[in-house]
Design a protein around this motif. Structure first.
Motif, PDB file in Angstrom:
ATOM      1  N   TYR A   1      56.382  36.006  43.724  1.00 42.01           N
ATOM      2  CA  TYR A   1      55.610  35.184  42.787  1.00 42.01           C
ATOM      3  C   TYR A   1      55.815  33.700  43.093  1.00 42.01           C
TER       4      TYR A   1
ATOM      5  N   CYS B   1      53.009  30.957  44.186  1.00 41.30           N
ATOM      6  CA  CYS B   1      52.803  29.695  43.459  1.00 41.30           C
ATOM      7  C   CYS B   1      52.818  28.504  44.409  1.00 41.30           C
TER       8      CYS B   1
ATOM      9  N   GLN C   1      52.362  40.191  42.170  1.00 38.02           N
ATOM     10  CA  GLN C   1      52.463  38.745  41.967  1.00 38.02           C
ATOM     11  C   GLN C   1      51.084  38.097  41.813  1.00 38.02           C
ATOM     12  N   TYR C   2      50.085  38.623  42.499  1.00 38.92           N
ATOM     13  CA  TYR C   2      48.735  38.092  42.372  1.00 38.92           C
ATOM     14  C   TYR C   2      48.160  38.416  40.999  1.00 38.92           C
TER      15      TYR C   2
ATOM     16  N   LEU D   1      49.888  36.129  38.383  1.00 41.86           N
ATOM     17  CA  LEU D   1      49.398  34.751  38.400  1.00 41.86           C
ATOM     18  C   LEU D   1      47.967  34.668  37.864  1.00 41.86           C
TER      19      LEU D   1
ATOM     20  N   GLN E   1      48.014  34.951  34.116  1.00 41.70           N
ATOM     21  CA  GLN E   1      48.574  33.732  33.538  1.00 41.70           C
ATOM     22  C   GLN E   1      47.556  32.597  33.536  1.00 41.70           C
TER      23      GLN E   1
ATOM     24  N   HIS F   1      52.606  25.367  38.060  1.00 42.51           N
ATOM     25  CA  HIS F   1      53.194  26.655  38.445  1.00 42.51           C
ATOM     26  C   HIS F   1      54.118  26.479  39.638  1.00 42.51           C
TER      27      HIS F   1
ATOM     28  N   SER G   1      58.066  27.078  38.946  1.00 41.78           N
ATOM     29  CA  SER G   1      58.630  28.257  39.614  1.00 41.78           C
ATOM     30  C   SER G   1      59.719  27.836  40.597  1.00 41.78           C
TER      31      SER G   1
END
Length: 132
Positions: free
Chosen positions: A29, A33, A61-62, A65, A68, A113, A117
């Motif tokens: 992730y 980012c 992870q895609y 994101l 989000q 992000h 992150s």
């Protein structure tokens, strides 16, 4: 509240939720980012969100994101829905000035992000080659 503070607050809450994941998904992730802003600048808003959704069907992870970012744009009252299909439909229907505004806001969110992150997620980001 200033725009930057509002964006950082939204993103902080979303990235904080990622901390509950195991180390490998967290680092993937974090890596995404770091790259997402460049991808966005290359392809644009609608194509970026479609790409993130397509990749999210196989890589968590895609999906994380993408969800989000949709929630954040919804919380900022820039779109009428955070669910994927209505969200994409909203983007297709907006006039150019509003589309450009949403694009600028998305780029700002992606920068937050990346920053947050980097700070919150321990460990080295994996390179794109390491993700396979």
């Amino acid at each position: 509240m200033l725009r930057g503070q509002k964006y950082s607050d939204l993103v902080f809450k979303e990235v904080e939720a990622v901390l509950a994941l195991d180390e490998k998904p967290r680092t993937k992730y974090k890596s995404l980012c770091k790259r997402a802003g460049g991808i966005f600048r290359t392809v644009g808003l609608l194509q970026f969100m479609t790409f993130i959704d397509a990749k999210g069907r196989k890589e968590k992870q895609y999906a994380t994101l993408g969800e989000q970012l949709r929630r954040e744009l919804y919380a900022l009252n820039l779109v009428n829905n955070s669910e994927l299909e209505p969200f994409l439909e909203d983007l297709r229907k907006v006039q150019l000035p509003e589309y450009m505004h949403i694009s600028r806001c998305m780029l700002d969110l992606l920068q937050w992000h990346k920053r947050i992150s980097e700070i919150m997620i321990a460990g080295e980001s994996v390179t794109h080659d390491d993700e396979e």
